[in-house]
Motif scaffolding. Sequence first.
Motif, PDB file in Angstrom:
ATOM      1  N   LYS A  16     -31.376   3.938 -40.331  1.00  0.00           N
ATOM      2  CA  LYS A  16     -30.721   3.025 -41.267  1.00  0.00           C
ATOM      3  C   LYS A  16     -29.668   3.748 -42.094  1.00  0.00           C
ATOM      4  O   LYS A  16     -28.565   3.241 -42.325  1.00  0.00           O
ATOM      5  CB  LYS A  16     -31.780   2.398 -42.195  1.00  0.00           C
ATOM      6  CG  LYS A  16     -31.219   1.338 -43.140  1.00  0.00           C
ATOM      7  CD  LYS A  16     -30.676   0.135 -42.383  1.00  0.00           C
ATOM      8  CE  LYS A  16     -30.203  -0.939 -43.351  1.00  0.00           C
ATOM      9  NZ  LYS A  16     -29.629  -2.103 -42.632  1.00  0.00           N
ATOM     10  N   GLU A  17     -29.999   4.956 -42.506  1.00  0.00           N
ATOM     11  CA  GLU A  17     -29.056   5.760 -43.291  1.00  0.00           C
ATOM     12  C   GLU A  17     -27.816   6.080 -42.451  1.00  0.00           C
ATOM     13  O   GLU A  17     -26.684   6.009 -42.940  1.00  0.00           O
ATOM     14  CB  GLU A  17     -29.726   7.057 -43.759  1.00  0.00           C
ATOM     15  CG  GLU A  17     -28.819   7.910 -44.643  1.00  0.00           C
ATOM     16  CD  GLU A  17     -29.522   9.163 -45.120  1.00  0.00           C
ATOM     17  OE1 GLU A  17     -28.850  10.017 -45.720  1.00  0.00           O
ATOM     18  OE2 GLU A  17     -30.737   9.274 -44.879  1.00  0.00           O
ATOM     19  N   GLU A  19     -26.679   4.322 -39.984  1.00  0.00           N
ATOM     20  CA  GLU A  19     -25.934   3.074 -39.815  1.00  0.00           C
ATOM     21  C   GLU A  19     -25.076   2.781 -41.041  1.00  0.00           C
ATOM     22  O   GLU A  19     -23.913   2.390 -40.940  1.00  0.00           O
ATOM     23  CB  GLU A  19     -26.915   1.929 -39.565  1.00  0.00           C
ATOM     24  CG  GLU A  19     -26.229   0.583 -39.326  1.00  0.00           C
ATOM     25  CD  GLU A  19     -27.224  -0.544 -39.136  1.00  0.00           C
ATOM     26  OE1 GLU A  19     -26.784  -1.714 -39.087  1.00  0.00           O
ATOM     27  OE2 GLU A  19     -28.436  -0.261 -39.039  1.00  0.00           O
ATOM     28  N   ASN A  20     -25.654   2.976 -42.218  1.00  0.00           N
ATOM     29  CA  ASN A  20     -24.911   2.765 -43.455  1.00  0.00           C
ATOM     30  C   ASN A  20     -23.717   3.709 -43.548  1.00  0.00           C
ATOM     31  O   ASN A  20     -22.636   3.340 -44.011  1.00  0.00           O
ATOM     32  CB  ASN A  20     -25.818   2.951 -44.667  1.00  0.00           C
ATOM     33  CG  ASN A  20     -26.845   1.845 -44.791  1.00  0.00           C
ATOM     34  OD1 ASN A  20     -26.662   0.751 -44.253  1.00  0.00           O
ATOM     35  ND2 ASN A  20     -27.938   2.113 -45.500  1.00  0.00           N
ATOM     36  N   SER A  21     -23.928   4.954 -43.129  1.00  0.00           N
ATOM     37  CA  SER A  21     -22.843   5.935 -43.155  1.00  0.00           C
ATOM     38  C   SER A  21     -21.705   5.509 -42.247  1.00  0.00           C
ATOM     39  O   SER A  21     -20.527   5.617 -42.594  1.00  0.00           O
ATOM     40  CB  SER A  21     -23.366   7.315 -42.748  1.00  0.00           C
ATOM     41  OG  SER A  21     -24.329   7.779 -43.654  1.00  0.00           O
ATOM     42  N   ILE A  22     -22.055   5.033 -41.061  1.00  0.00           N
ATOM     43  CA  ILE A  22     -21.035   4.577 -40.115  1.00  0.00           C
ATOM     44  C   ILE A  22     -20.259   3.393 -40.683  1.00  0.00           C
ATOM     45  O   ILE A  22     -19.038   3.317 -40.597  1.00  0.00           O
ATOM     46  CB  ILE A  22     -21.696   4.209 -38.775  1.00  0.00           C
ATOM     47  CG1 ILE A  22     -22.232   5.472 -38.088  1.00  0.00           C
ATOM     48  CG2 ILE A  22     -20.700   3.495 -37.861  1.00  0.00           C
ATOM     49  CD1 ILE A  22     -23.069   5.196 -36.865  1.00  0.00           C
ATOM     50  N   GLN A  23     -20.975   2.458 -41.303  1.00  0.00           N
ATOM     51  CA  GLN A  23     -20.310   1.304 -41.900  1.00  0.00           C
ATOM     52  C   GLN A  23     -19.360   1.742 -43.017  1.00  0.00           C
ATOM     53  O   GLN A  23     -18.259   1.217 -43.163  1.00  0.00           O
ATOM     54  CB  GLN A  23     -21.345   0.320 -42.432  1.00  0.00           C
ATOM     55  CG  GLN A  23     -22.130  -0.399 -41.341  1.00  0.00           C
ATOM     56  CD  GLN A  23     -23.208  -1.302 -41.912  1.00  0.00           C
ATOM     57  OE1 GLN A  23     -23.506  -1.247 -43.107  1.00  0.00           O
ATOM     58  NE2 GLN A  23     -23.810  -2.128 -41.055  1.00  0.00           N
ATOM     59  N   GLY A  24     -19.821   2.705 -43.792  1.00  0.00           N
ATOM     60  CA  GLY A  24     -18.974   3.217 -44.866  1.00  0.00           C
ATOM     61  C   GLY A  24     -17.708   3.863 -44.322  1.00  0.00           C
ATOM     62  O   GLY A  24     -16.615   3.673 -44.865  1.00  0.00           O
ATOM     63  N   GLN A  26     -16.286   3.140 -41.516  1.00  0.00           N
ATOM     64  CA  GLN A  26     -15.436   2.084 -40.985  1.00  0.00           C
ATOM     65  C   GLN A  26     -14.611   1.429 -42.090  1.00  0.00           C
ATOM     66  O   GLN A  26     -13.430   1.156 -41.922  1.00  0.00           O
ATOM     67  CB  GLN A  26     -16.301   1.033 -40.272  1.00  0.00           C
ATOM     68  CG  GLN A  26     -16.877   1.523 -38.948  1.00  0.00           C
ATOM     69  CD  GLN A  26     -17.857   0.523 -38.342  1.00  0.00           C
ATOM     70  OE1 GLN A  26     -18.415  -0.316 -39.045  1.00  0.00           O
ATOM     71  NE2 GLN A  26     -18.064   0.622 -37.030  1.00  0.00           N
ATOM     72  N   LYS A  27     -15.263   1.184 -43.221  1.00  0.00           N
ATOM     73  CA  LYS A  27     -14.540   0.606 -44.372  1.00  0.00           C
ATOM     74  C   LYS A  27     -13.465   1.571 -44.857  1.00  0.00           C
ATOM     75  O   LYS A  27     -12.344   1.174 -45.185  1.00  0.00           O
ATOM     76  CB  LYS A  27     -15.511   0.287 -45.501  1.00  0.00           C
ATOM     77  CG  LYS A  27     -16.462  -0.858 -45.190  1.00  0.00           C
ATOM     78  CD  LYS A  27     -17.395  -1.113 -46.370  1.00  0.00           C
ATOM     79  CE  LYS A  27     -18.361  -2.256 -46.073  1.00  0.00           C
ATOM     80  NZ  LYS A  27     -19.296  -2.486 -47.195  1.00  0.00           N
ATOM     81  N   THR A  29     -11.946   3.874 -43.116  1.00  0.00           N
ATOM     82  CA  THR A  29     -10.878   3.915 -42.122  1.00  0.00           C
ATOM     83  C   THR A  29      -9.924   2.741 -42.299  1.00  0.00           C
ATOM     84  O   THR A  29      -8.702   2.892 -42.248  1.00  0.00           O
ATOM     85  CB  THR A  29     -11.475   3.898 -40.698  1.00  0.00           C
ATOM     86  OG1 THR A  29     -12.332   5.021 -40.544  1.00  0.00           O
ATOM     87  CG2 THR A  29     -10.371   3.949 -39.649  1.00  0.00           C
TER      88      THR A  29
END
Length: 353
Positions: A16-17, A19-24, A26-27, A29
């Motif tokens: 989960k951590e 996944e959150n890092s990847i989403q962050g 992406q934002k 970028t």
Amino acid sequence: NLSTLQQEIPDEAALKEAENSIQGLQKLTALLKKQLAGAGEGFTKWLSVNSAVMFGIAKAKEAVSELVEIDSMLTEISKSANLTEKQMEELGDNAFEAASKYGKSAADYLAGVKEMYRSGFDNAGEMAELSLLAQAAGDMTATSADDYLKAADAAYHFQGNIEALNAVLDSQNHMAYSASVSLQDMANATTASASAAAQYGVEIDELSALIATAAANTESSGAEVGNALKTIFDALQDTAGGTAAEALRSLGISMTEMVNGSEQLKTPVELLKELAEAFNGLPEGDARRTDILTGIGSGDHADTLSALLSDWASYESMLDLYSQGAGSAAMAAEKSAGSMEASLVRLGNTWTE
């Protein structure tokens, strides 16, 4: 070894951590793409994705020190401004947007807010943003822009009216462009002479036209033009029988006029207009020309007076231009804010925010 393999498999929390890092990322970028696109075509041609990311990392480190500076400024502002905790929070949040509009840092904006609160302006945020506009439009220092706005406000009793001050800025920027002089010189001359001008009945449009004409026809700096005008105004209002009064009398020009049955002193602009007509009517080599320049302009400012009297038509043209400058400063600031340097500052603001 089964137990070792199980330890190496991430648990649900770790996944989960990640996944959150990847989403962050992406934002981030997407935000970087937007910021870099705003920097213009020339910026994106040479700046690779890798260098953009490395630049962002460097800016993230710089953000720590800037946040300390911003926090210190907010603390200083809280000491001089009667703001609630919520208002202080909003001021800090709005600083980034207000500053980025003109390619300045949030710290620059808050420094202006602090200065305007110390100067007694209740609308310090608006005054600080107007100062940023002046800085961007005329490539002015913060100190020059602040002093300029405060001098015009105090002299002409605008009481912090943003619309009125913005109109002065627009008009003077328009004049500066037309006369091929700098807005910095217009501002410095206004700072030096506005108080005396207003005291003697010279309106802001008249003062602006005098400054533009004098600056365009001499090699003097803005401060020198302002001080020269102040000296000329003083001389033209001195009724004690000095050299200026004698020079005017020699041309048959009275310093006073009858208004509604009472004698009143003419304004400096009224006297300069009459003086220009008489001065240009004198033959070259007439001793009275020298007497006028030295008697009214004194030795140090004779060139400025000569420039005004010899080219009074330019003064009248500049006066006509005063009301035609609406939006002029914003247009100039937009060009400045579109520069690569300003774009990099905005990118830094984004990281800090």
